[in-house]
Design an enzyme around this catalytic site. Structure first.
Site, mmCIF file in Angstrom:
data_model
loop_
_atom_site.group_PDB
_atom_site.id
_atom_site.type_symbol
_atom_site.label_atom_id
_atom_site.label_comp_id
_atom_site.label_asym_id
_atom_site.label_seq_id
_atom_site.Cartn_x
_atom_site.Cartn_y
_atom_site.Cartn_z
ATOM 1 N N TYR A 140 42.546 36.818 42.831
ATOM 2 C CA TYR A 140 42.598 35.898 41.691
ATOM 3 C C TYR A 140 41.418 34.930 41.686
ATOM 4 O O TYR A 140 41.103 34.347 40.653
ATOM 5 C CB TYR A 140 43.918 35.092 41.688
ATOM 6 C CG TYR A 140 45.167 35.912 41.440
ATOM 7 C CD1 TYR A 140 45.145 37.299 41.419
ATOM 8 C CD2 TYR A 140 46.393 35.289 41.233
ATOM 9 C CE1 TYR A 140 46.292 38.041 41.207
ATOM 10 C CE2 TYR A 140 47.552 36.026 41.006
ATOM 11 C CZ TYR A 140 47.490 37.407 41.006
ATOM 12 O OH TYR A 140 48.633 38.142 40.794
ATOM 13 N N LYS A 185 48.686 45.195 53.095
ATOM 14 C CA LYS A 185 48.408 46.604 52.781
ATOM 15 C C LYS A 185 47.315 47.053 53.758
ATOM 16 O O LYS A 185 46.219 47.493 53.368
ATOM 17 C CB LYS A 185 47.983 46.714 51.304
ATOM 18 C CG LYS A 185 47.809 48.127 50.792
ATOM 19 C CD LYS A 185 49.113 48.881 50.539
ATOM 20 C CE LYS A 185 48.832 50.319 50.171
ATOM 21 N NZ LYS A 185 50.043 51.162 50.119
ATOM 22 N N ASP A 218 54.249 47.902 49.783
ATOM 23 C CA ASP A 218 55.086 48.838 49.005
ATOM 24 C C ASP A 218 56.466 48.948 49.647
ATOM 25 O O ASP A 218 57.499 48.942 48.968
ATOM 26 C CB ASP A 218 54.390 50.210 48.826
ATOM 27 C CG ASP A 218 53.591 50.684 50.039
ATOM 28 O OD1 ASP A 218 53.604 49.970 51.066
ATOM 29 O OD2 ASP A 218 52.981 51.762 49.961
ATOM 30 N N ASP A 242 52.726 36.857 44.299
ATOM 31 C CA ASP A 242 53.013 36.678 42.873
ATOM 32 C C ASP A 242 54.020 37.745 42.416
ATOM 33 O O ASP A 242 55.057 37.442 41.804
ATOM 34 C CB ASP A 242 51.690 36.793 42.094
ATOM 35 C CG ASP A 242 51.826 36.452 40.623
ATOM 36 O OD1 ASP A 242 52.855 35.862 40.239
ATOM 37 O OD2 ASP A 242 50.900 36.780 39.852
ATOM 38 N N ASP A 246 58.497 37.479 41.709
ATOM 39 C CA ASP A 246 59.222 37.820 40.480
ATOM 40 C C ASP A 246 60.304 38.857 40.781
ATOM 41 O O ASP A 246 61.417 38.788 40.262
ATOM 42 C CB ASP A 246 58.271 38.382 39.403
ATOM 43 C CG ASP A 246 57.610 37.288 38.561
ATOM 44 O OD1 ASP A 246 57.318 36.206 39.115
ATOM 45 O OD2 ASP A 246 57.384 37.515 37.357
HETATM 46 C C1 IPM Z 1 52.629 32.310 38.812
HETATM 47 C C2 IPM Z 1 51.844 32.855 37.646
HETATM 48 C C3 IPM Z 1 50.366 32.490 37.770
HETATM 49 C C4 IPM Z 1 49.854 33.138 39.034
HETATM 50 C C5 IPM Z 1 49.460 32.870 36.590
HETATM 51 C C6 IPM Z 1 49.991 32.386 35.280
HETATM 52 C C7 IPM Z 1 48.068 32.346 36.791
HETATM 53 O O1 IPM Z 1 52.038 34.223 37.499
HETATM 54 O O2 IPM Z 1 52.575 31.104 39.074
HETATM 55 O O3 IPM Z 1 53.334 33.085 39.452
HETATM 56 O O4 IPM Z 1 49.440 34.289 39.009
HETATM 57 O O5 IPM Z 1 49.855 32.491 40.058
HETATM 58 MN MN MN Z 2 53.744 34.940 38.646
#
Ligand code: IPM
Ligand code: MN
Ligand code: NAD
Length: 349
Positions: A140, A185, A218, A242, A246
């Site tokens: 990133y 990885k 993975d 990240d 989620d």
């Molecule tokens: C998060 C988001 C951010 C990230 C994006 C919006 C830059 O997905 O905080 O998880 O990738 O860190």
């Molecule tokens: Mn995110």
């Protein structure tokens, strides 16, 4: 009366709605415990692009640097897709400007959320894990290039960057069940091989009493669904963290439940729910403010060292969820405002 200077970064989409919940939670804590929270609201993301052309105006960075703690709602949305500047640059930029290299994302499945997990109760019950996501390195933040038919994002890590976040993970594990699973990885990526070597070295030299295991990303994605109770502290680099966070949000059933703390070597920290700006429900008072309220508990604990106040927020949130009040993401009918009202009433009583 102690005075604290809090910067609010509402951002876009549901960001402003959940920031109201953040502010009301802090105001109620202030009244109950005798603290004076002073708020300044600043522009970030798409809202900042619209007002100034810049997703992270210098005035926002200055205010954050001088704050005791910062709360961020969410940034982004389809309105800014394809534009010259992106809202997400603002969020990445403020994390970098404040040196926030460690992002703590706790995930628990409680009695109240167990029924909302898409997993079988016998798999999901008792989950209590903490993701430590490296936040200011990796793909990133590496060099980005683009021409007509080629694009690249360089994934780069230094030893020092890996060492500091590794220490955060082991120190957190010491206060929990003393077990770290480091995710990488290493079978493919050079950065992951450096990651694994560095984690092993720090473990041996400083935290050898802690259990350490390495898992490929993975497989980690699979194990999070198969045996989520295997995880105590999950340590990983930026992009893997990240994505896995989620995924992990589905253990209790909604991304709207998860808060986070982004911390560096110095104050202030930045406290943010892990979800995005949820354009599909923005402006409708439908957002689940639980992740925001948990982020405020973390702001009180990690940002301001107010442990009693943090516990009061966590208890009020748990009691509200236990009462069966739920927003639409968890199948309930409560609005963001109603849910927040219930939590602040529980804090005040
Ligand atoms: C998060 C988001 C951010 C990230 C994006 C919006 C830059 O997905 O905080 O998880 O990738 O860190
Ligand atoms: Mn995110
Ligand atoms: P998202 O997290 O915004 O939404 C994914 C799904 O979860 C949507 O269905 C949404 O309605 C739901 N959801 C999210 N938060 C919720 C909440 N509090 N209550 C109830 N439901 C909730 O992810 P996305 O749709 O992939 O991204 C939308 C925008 O948000 C993008 O521009 C992205 O870059 C940005 N984003 C920002 C952050 C941040 O600011 N920290 C994090 C992730 C994504």
């Amino acid at each position: 009366m102690t005075k604290f200077n809090i910067v609010l970064l509402p951002g876009d989409g549901i960001g402003p709605e959940i920031t109201v919940a953040a502010r009301r939670t802090l105001e109620t804590i202030g009244t109950r415990f005798g603290h004076d929270f002073e708020f300044a609201s600043k522009l970030i993301g798409g809202a900042a692009i619209d007002a100034t052309g810049d997703p992270l105006p210098p005035d926002t960075v200055d205010a954050c640097k001088n704050a005791d703690a910062v709360f961020l709602g969410a940034v982004g949305g389809p309105k800014w897709d394809g534009g010259k500047r992106r809202p997400e640059e603002g969020l990445l930029g403020i994390r970098k400007a404040l040196g926030l290299f460690a992002n703590l994302r706790p995930v628990t499945v409680t009695e109240a959320t167990l029924a909302h997990s898409p997993l079988k109760p016998e798999v999901a019950h008792g989950v209590d894990l903490l993701i430590i996501r490296e936040l200011t390195g990796g793909a990133y933040f590496g060099e980005k290039k683009r021409d007509e038919d080629t694009a690249s994002d360089v994934c780069i890590y230094t030893v020092a960057e890996i060492e500091r976040v590794t220490r955060v993970a082991f120190e957190a594990a010491r206060k929990r069940r003393n077990s770290v699973i480091s995710v990488d990885k290493a079978n493919v990526m050079e950065t992951s091989r450096l990651w694994r070597e560095t984690v092993n070295r720090i473990h041996k030299a400083e935290f050898s009493e802690c259990k350490l295991e390495h898992t490929l990303v993975d497989t980690a994605a699979m194990r999070l669904i198969q045996r989520p109770r295997d995880f105590d502290v999950l340590l990983t680099e930026n992009m893997f963290g990240d994505i896995l966070s989620d995924e992990a949000s589905m253990l209790p059933g909604s991304i709207g439940l998860l808060g986070s703390a982004s911390l560096g070597a110095q104050k202030p920290g930045l406290f943010e729910p892990i979800h995005g700006s949820a354009p599909d429900i923005a402006g409708k008072d439908l957002a689940n403010p639980s992740g925001t309220i948990s982020s405020i508990a973390m702001l009180l604990l990690h940002g301001l060292s107010l442990a009693k106040e943090a516990a009061a927020v966590t208890t009020a949130l748990e009691n509200t969820l236990n009462s069966g009040l739920m927003t639409g993401d968890l199948g309930g009918k409560a609005s963001c405002t109603q849910f927040t009202q219930n939590v602040v009433d529980a804090i005040a009583s």
